[in-house]
Design a protein around this motif. Structure first.
Motif, mmCIF file in Angstrom:
data_model
loop_
_atom_site.group_PDB
_atom_site.id
_atom_site.type_symbol
_atom_site.label_atom_id
_atom_site.label_comp_id
_atom_site.label_asym_id
_atom_site.label_seq_id
_atom_site.Cartn_x
_atom_site.Cartn_y
_atom_site.Cartn_z
ATOM 1 N N GLU A 97 3.943 1.345 -1.167
ATOM 2 C CA GLU A 97 4.569 1.398 -2.498
ATOM 3 C C GLU A 97 3.591 1.953 -3.519
ATOM 4 O O GLU A 97 3.965 2.754 -4.380
ATOM 5 N N ALA A 98 2.329 1.525 -3.415
ATOM 6 C CA ALA A 98 1.314 2.004 -4.362
ATOM 7 C C ALA A 98 1.166 3.521 -4.229
ATOM 8 O O ALA A 98 1.048 4.222 -5.232
ATOM 9 N N ALA A 99 1.185 4.020 -2.994
ATOM 10 C CA ALA A 99 1.046 5.460 -2.788
ATOM 11 C C ALA A 99 2.249 6.200 -3.373
ATOM 12 O O ALA A 99 2.091 7.228 -4.039
ATOM 13 N N ALA A 100 3.449 5.662 -3.151
ATOM 14 C CA ALA A 100 4.655 6.283 -3.720
ATOM 15 C C ALA A 100 4.567 6.268 -5.241
ATOM 16 O O ALA A 100 4.884 7.245 -5.913
ATOM 17 N N ASP A 101 4.088 5.146 -5.771
ATOM 18 C CA ASP A 101 3.943 4.981 -7.209
ATOM 19 C C ASP A 101 3.016 6.053 -7.791
ATOM 20 O O ASP A 101 3.202 6.517 -8.903
ATOM 21 N N LEU A 102 2.004 6.462 -6.992
ATOM 22 C CA LEU A 102 1.045 7.462 -7.458
ATOM 23 C C LEU A 102 1.524 8.880 -7.169
ATOM 24 O O LEU A 102 0.775 9.833 -7.340
ATOM 25 N N GLY A 103 2.766 9.008 -6.692
ATOM 26 C CA GLY A 103 3.363 10.336 -6.557
ATOM 27 C C GLY A 103 3.389 10.886 -5.149
ATOM 28 O O GLY A 103 3.686 12.073 -4.953
ATOM 29 N N ALA A 104 3.054 10.077 -4.132
ATOM 30 C CA ALA A 104 3.051 10.580 -2.758
ATOM 31 C C ALA A 104 4.463 10.521 -2.185
ATOM 32 O O ALA A 104 5.129 9.493 -2.303
ATOM 33 N N LEU B 189 0.837 -1.200 0.000
ATOM 34 C CA LEU B 189 0.000 0.000 0.000
ATOM 35 C C LEU B 189 0.870 1.247 0.000
ATOM 36 O O LEU B 189 0.566 2.229 -0.668
#
Lengths: 283, 364
Positions: free
Chosen positions: A187-194, A185
């Motif tokens: 990683e997914a947030a980082a992936d979306l630019g967070a 989760l």
């Protein structure tokens, strides 16, 4: 279809289980009585008209009303709540950060830290209390000899002491909630630019919040109830509720003590239930 | 579609402690391409994907996105998005909030986000599901949300890590077609990691086959299937018969190999193997023919039928050439039902024939 003969053991096992169930039921009630009879008596005798609070002579709310006028007791209550509040905030923040570090990172001294964290939970409270007392005496002595500043134990030494044992409980509870946390989760947030800060505030913290609140409520309850460590670290001049109650009991047991104990009991129980409830919300 | 590069990997290596997960890989993934990375688990395909996403940093080598070196840039600053195998939807947000997250991070205004989220939901056929929580959706629907959440950001490259792995077979087939359709519709470069060769063949423009951290072959599905460059690739993609032997003659177009039982076989040499080198001949079972009469004027071998498995569209036979060599022969059931060659029984004798164009001589 073939009829398969079924062993006819049902009626007999029913008979046996009826007797067994009765015994079990009796055992359960005896256990409840053993555990809760003293508490029921305490609560009951907070309403008695008997001045010594050991006999039932009639119902009254007088002891509770007296408490409301007892400035010494109110003062002690305010002090205790203040200690619990500050200790909870500090230990929750530090404990949550510590739990995150312990679960997420491999660093030097991590294993040692892991063992040390459980120490305040497992060592006898009196040992912890004496250790804190010795520590403050030594530290204040050293400070005085180095700078000439004279410090005495007061409400802040109690707060520091409470933080010292509450942190461990917060870490245990928060770590449990991090165990089930899906790292993907983040990683997914980082992936979306967070960025890392946004990930913490928007993803990680909301998801472990039930654990954090549970840990905080536990810390608050523990601080509120604590007698031994408070007694040793409070110093003269500051009044804390458990210490005040102890002081009065030494002189005489009055229904007033029963009344204040009943109130403390209700507050503690409420907080424990709340903490259980919040943690269950997780699923 | 241009032929510019979307992602370039040069000598990219990733080591974890003593294990080399990815070993000096070179890749050039073109703009708008559906590119698959295929290999058994632990081959390094997912690690490669994670390095492109920015979750891992290469131990050595260069990664360029759209011509810019990114190998040291963290994930949140790269213009790529990932669809995870576990979907990784945020459980405490609604479907719409999940999809809006990336746009929020890019500081889009609320007014701009709403229509984009709606369009993304419509694109994956979940128009009325915005207010639900991920947990209230089926696996296939969660998969679509994960896809919408990534695509709404219009990334330069979309990375997909075995996204269909958790779905059942029927849904997986549907999603394969849908993914391909979406990819053609949005024109974004897809990099797709899978261990399912059929999935890779179905969807990809090009496939990279990996094993033990090394890149073995890159090519179109046809190239990978028809002209595998190594025994591993021939074995991993589809089925193949393997006959071991030594090169005895280099010729054009065919070379000759003496098999272990003394048979002289012709085939196309893949790569360079001088006379005397140990090699393996690979032939796909559907390229073999089994007949009762020996055909005229072509190379053929006497064989005995050992096993017959009739599966409707095909008959799958195992025939023995010698003590050491058996071959699988898949006969498509497209002959006249009166044709004697369409029916086989155990222990019958026949002749196996193949076109040497389809026999590939691979380095052993």
């Amino acid at each position: 279809m073939i009829d398969v003969p079924v062993p006819s053991s049902r009626p007999r096992s029913d008979n046996r289980s009826t007797a067994g169930r009765r015994l079990l039921g009796l055992h359960t009630w005896l256990t409840y009585i053993f555990l809760y009879a003293p508490i029921v008596i305490l609560v009951l005798f907070s309403f008695t008209t008997d001045t010594f609070g050991v006999r039932w002579t009639g119902f009254t709310l007088d002891w509770y009303l007296r408490l409301a006028r007892d400035t010494r007791m109110i003062n002690a209550t305010i002090n205790t709540l203040w200690v619990a509040l500050v200790a909870t905030i500090i230990s929750t923040v530090c404990g949550t950060l510590l739990a995150l570090a312990m679960e997420r990172y491999r660093f030097r001294g991590r294993n040692g830290m892991d063992a040390l964290l459980y120490l305040p939970i497992v060592i006898p409270e009196i040992v912890m209390a004496l250790a804190l007392l010795a520590f403050f005496s030594f530290a204040f002595g050293l400070l005085e000899s180095l700078t000439g500043i004279k410090l005495r134990m007061n409400i802040w030494t109690v707060i520091v002491s409470h933080v010292a044992f509450c942190i461990s409980f917060v870490v245990v509870v928060v770590r449990a909630s991090l165990k089930g946390f899906d790292m993907r989760l983040e990683e997914a947030a980082a992936d979306l630019g967070a960025n890392p800060q946004t990930i913490f505030w928007r993803i990680t913290l909301p998801l472990i919040m039930p654990g954090v609140i549970g840990g905080a409520l536990l810390a608050f309850t523990l601080s509120l109830d604590d007698f031994i460590i408070s007694f040793f670290t409070v110093g003269p001049g500051t009044n804390l509720l458990p210490v005040e109650v102890y002081g009065r009991v030494k002189r005489a047991i009055t229904p007033s003590i029963n009344a204040i104990s009943t109130i403390m009991l209700l507050v503690s129980m409420g907080l424990v239930f709340l903490s259980q409830f919040v943690q269950r919300q997780r699923d | 579609m241009t032929n510019a590069s979307a992602v370039v990997l040069q000598q990219v290596t990733k080591r974890f402690q003593n294990v080399t997960a990815v070993d000096a890989i070179d890749l050039d993934i073109r703009d708008g391409e559906f590119f698959s990375m295929l290999g058994p688990s632990g081959c390094g395909k997912t690690t490669t994907l994670r390095m492109i996403a920015g979750f891992e940093f290469p131990s050595a080598g260069v990664i360029s996105l759209d011509g810019v070196h990114v190998e040291k840039i963290p994930a949140h600053l790269r213009n790529v998005n990932t669809v995870f195998q576990s979907y990784a939807l945020f459980p405490h947000m609604t479907v719409a909030e999940n999809i809006a997250f990336g746009l929020e991070m890019k500081n889009f205004s609320r007014a701009d986000i709403k229509p984009r989220v709606d369009a993304a939901l419509a694109m994956v056929q979940l128009a009325n599901y915005g207010a639900r929580r991920p947990k209230q959706l089926s696996g296939g629907q969660q998969q679509r949300v994960a896809l919408a959440r990534a695509l709404v950001n219009r990334p330069k490259v979309l990375l997909l890590d075995e996204p269909l792995g958790a779905l059942d077979l029927k849904l997986r087939k549907e999603m394969q077609i849908e993914l391909k359709r979406l990819q053609q519709e949005v024109g974004i470069t897809f990099i797709y990691v899978t261990h399912d060769q059929e999935e890779a063949l179905t969807m990809s423009d090009r496939i990279a086959v990996m094993n033990q951290g090394k890149l073995l072959q890159v090519g179109s599905p046809t190239e990978i299937y028809e002209r595998p460059s190594s025994r591993f690739v021939a074995d991993f993609i589809g089925e193949a018969n393997f006959i071991e032997g030594h090169v005895t003659e280099i010729g054009s177009p065919y070379c000759t190999v003496r098999a272990s039982n003394g048979l002289e076989l012709k085939g196309i040499l893949q790569g360079t193997s001088p006379v005397g080198t140990a090699v393996t001949i690979a032939i796909r079972p559907e390229k073999l023919r089994l007949t009762v009469q020996a055909p005229d004027n072509v190379f053929t071998l006497a064989a005995k039928v050992e096993q017959v498995v009739y599966i409707g569209s095909d008959t799958r036979l195992t025939v023995r050439l010698s003590d050491t060599i058996t071959l699988d022969v898949w006969e498509q059931n497209n002959r006249s039902t009166l044709d004697r060659d369409a029916y086989w029984q155990r222990d019958e004798a026949g002749f196996v024939t193949w076109n040497p164009d389809n026999a590939l001589i691979l380095t052993a």
